[in-house]
Design a protein around this motif. Structure first.
Motif, PDB file in Angstrom:
ATOM      1  N   THR A   7      32.359  32.119  45.964  1.00  0.00           N
ATOM      2  CA  THR A   7      32.342  32.636  47.336  1.00  0.00           C
ATOM      3  C   THR A   7      31.179  33.599  47.540  1.00  0.00           C
ATOM      4  OG1 THR A   7      34.742  32.408  47.503  1.00  0.00           O
ATOM      5  CG2 THR A   7      33.669  33.887  49.063  1.00  0.00           C
ATOM      6  N   VAL A  37      33.943  47.487  47.022  1.00  0.00           N
ATOM      7  CA  VAL A  37      35.040  46.716  46.439  1.00  0.00           C
ATOM      8  C   VAL A  37      36.234  47.646  46.253  1.00  0.00           C
ATOM      9  CG1 VAL A  37      35.802  45.342  44.461  1.00  0.00           C
ATOM     10  CG2 VAL A  37      33.417  45.200  45.255  1.00  0.00           C
ATOM     11  N   THR A  54      36.272  36.018  39.500  1.00  0.00           N
ATOM     12  CA  THR A  54      37.195  35.159  40.246  1.00  0.00           C
ATOM     13  C   THR A  54      36.620  34.632  41.546  1.00  0.00           C
ATOM     14  OG1 THR A  54      38.197  37.130  41.255  1.00  0.00           O
ATOM     15  CG2 THR A  54      39.229  36.271  39.258  1.00  0.00           C
ATOM     16  N   GLU A  55      35.591  35.309  42.082  1.00  0.00           N
ATOM     17  CA  GLU A  55      35.073  34.942  43.400  1.00  0.00           C
ATOM     18  C   GLU A  55      33.571  34.663  43.394  1.00  0.00           C
ATOM     19  OE1 GLU A  55      36.918  34.372  45.948  1.00  0.00           O
ATOM     20  OE2 GLU A  55      38.821  35.133  45.147  1.00  0.00           O
ATOM     21  N   HIS A  99      36.078  41.840  37.629  1.00  0.00           N
ATOM     22  CA  HIS A  99      37.194  40.940  37.965  1.00  0.00           C
ATOM     23  C   HIS A  99      36.883  40.161  39.236  1.00  0.00           C
ATOM     24  CE1 HIS A  99      41.366  39.572  38.214  1.00  0.00           C
ATOM     25  NE2 HIS A  99      41.357  39.930  39.492  1.00  0.00           N
ATOM     26  N   LEU A 100      36.346  40.848  40.255  1.00  0.00           N
ATOM     27  CA  LEU A 100      36.016  40.171  41.516  1.00  0.00           C
ATOM     28  C   LEU A 100      34.926  39.129  41.296  1.00  0.00           C
ATOM     29  CD1 LEU A 100      36.329  40.159  44.691  1.00  0.00           C
ATOM     30  CD2 LEU A 100      34.300  41.629  44.708  1.00  0.00           C
ATOM     31  N   TYR A 117      37.499  52.619  44.205  1.00  0.00           N
ATOM     32  CA  TYR A 117      36.504  51.878  44.976  1.00  0.00           C
ATOM     33  C   TYR A 117      35.214  51.803  44.176  1.00  0.00           C
ATOM     34  CZ  TYR A 117      39.735  52.343  48.838  1.00  0.00           C
ATOM     35  OH  TYR A 117      40.848  52.261  49.626  1.00  0.00           O
ATOM     36  N   CYS A 125      28.213  45.898  49.269  1.00  0.00           N
ATOM     37  CA  CYS A 125      29.584  45.961  49.764  1.00  0.00           C
ATOM     38  C   CYS A 125      30.358  46.982  48.944  1.00  0.00           C
ATOM     39  CB  CYS A 125      30.267  44.588  49.678  1.00  0.00           C
ATOM     40  SG  CYS A 125      30.378  43.926  48.001  1.00  0.00           S
ATOM     41  N   ARG A 129      44.220  43.773  41.181  1.00  0.00           N
ATOM     42  CA  ARG A 129      43.686  43.125  42.372  1.00  0.00           C
ATOM     43  C   ARG A 129      42.347  43.757  42.725  1.00  0.00           C
ATOM     44  NH1 ARG A 129      46.692  42.759  48.213  1.00  0.00           N
ATOM     45  NH2 ARG A 129      46.202  44.975  48.233  1.00  0.00           N
ATOM     46  N   ALA A 130      41.388  42.933  43.108  1.00  0.00           N
ATOM     47  CA  ALA A 130      40.081  43.413  43.543  1.00  0.00           C
ATOM     48  C   ALA A 130      39.641  42.578  44.730  1.00  0.00           C
ATOM     49  CB  ALA A 130      39.052  43.316  42.408  1.00  0.00           C
ATOM     50  N   GLU A 131      39.215  43.245  45.793  1.00  0.00           N
ATOM     51  CA  GLU A 131      38.797  42.540  46.995  1.00  0.00           C
ATOM     52  C   GLU A 131      37.795  43.393  47.759  1.00  0.00           C
ATOM     53  OE1 GLU A 131      42.464  41.965  49.029  1.00  0.00           O
ATOM     54  OE2 GLU A 131      42.675  44.077  49.592  1.00  0.00           O
ATOM     55  N   LEU A 132      37.110  42.770  48.709  1.00  0.00           N
ATOM     56  CA  LEU A 132      36.152  43.512  49.519  1.00  0.00           C
ATOM     57  C   LEU A 132      36.902  44.501  50.403  1.00  0.00           C
ATOM     58  CD1 LEU A 132      33.522  40.856  50.666  1.00  0.00           C
ATOM     59  CD2 LEU A 132      33.521  42.306  48.624  1.00  0.00           C
TER      60      LEU A 132
END
Length: 279
Positions: free
Chosen positions: A239, A253, A235-236, A231-232, A200, A251, A266-269
């Protein structure tokens, strides 16, 4: 009529000073042109998103429809301003790996800063790199600053993170991230039993100590999380820009990574994206 900047520069007698001043002024002018182009494109996109046609925008602005379409598709993309404008500085920490060893930069931090530099340059930004020294001392009161460093390596960064109204770093045996609003605690998979290839990271834009701007900051609990944030962002970024623009936020991640290479898959909120001006 007062002399223009060009007239003042042309009047410099010392040829070496003239060369230096002219070069500095040209660099500044080129950065200004880049940011004005980004601003034009941003305004057109925002007006169109509000429901105006490109023909209506052209009529209101006194420009041709063809010119509006040209502006819309040329120049640096507005979302690049998520990273900053003009010249940005990316700072990574030096670490002491062993007694009497020379200070080093973690390989993952080198990779993260290089990938971020490439991304920023793709948006027409000028990038400078620097290091947070072993003392952890860093001047945060500068425009365009991005710091990849956690509280462990810098008390100054620790104090900056404490200004976050929602998320906090907690040393509970291992470092964790805690969401004070939901009570969720985010612990790296490598610090858990059984171990998992999950980390994280913190990502946020926090106020400078002097109150005259903001600092974009991020770091993983472990290095894999740091790579995941890049990475996030890569790619984002469109957004992220649409959600927070250049305002303050934070936030957590979540990052899944290849256990053999440490590279993010993979990386996301993992938490909500908290906009601090709404608190």
């Amino acid at each position: 009529m007062p002399p223009s900047d060009l007239d003042k520069i042309a009047a410099i007698d010392d040829p070496y000073l003239l060369l230096r001043v002219a070069t500095e002024r040209l660099n500044a002018a080129q950065q200004e042109v880049t940011e004005l182009a980004r601003l034009r494109r941003r305004v057109i996109q925002e007006l169109h998103a509000q429901g105006m046609s490109y023909a209506q925008i052209a009529e209101k602005a006194g420009l041709s429809r063809g010119r509006i379409h040209q502006i819309r598709h040329t120049g640096p993309a507005p979302e690049g301003a998520f990273l900053g404008t003009g010249v940005i500085t990316v700072a990574t920490p030096l670490k002491q790996e062993a007694d009497n060893a020379r200070p080093v930069v973690a390989m993952e931090d080198v990779a993260a800063s290089k990938r971020l530099e490439d991304l920023a340059r793709g948006f027409g930004l000028t990038v400078e790199l620097e290091h947070v020294p072993l003392t952890g001392q860093i001047d945060l009161n500068r425009p365009g600053l991005i710091v990849i460093c956690g509280p462990r390596l810098s008390p100054i960064m620790g104090a900056l993170y404490e200004s976050d109204p929602v998320l906090e770093w907690v040393k509970d045996g291992a470092w964790t991230l805690r969401d004070s609003r939901t009570g969720n605690v985010y612990r790296s998979g490598s610090d858990s039993t059984p171990s998992r290839p999950v980390d994280y990271a913190y990502l946020g834009r926090l106020p400078r100590p002097d109150g005259q701007g903001n600092v974009l900051v991020f770091t993983g609990i472990h290095p894999q999380g740091t790579l995941g944030v890049v990475h996030l962002i890569s790619t984002e970024i469109n957004t992220l820009w649409g959600q927070v623009a250049d305002r303050r936020f934070s936030c957590v991640v979540g990052v899944e990574y290849d256990p053999r290479t440490g590279e993010p898959v993979r990386a996301e909120l993992a938490s909500p994206l908290y906009r601090h001006d709404e608190d």
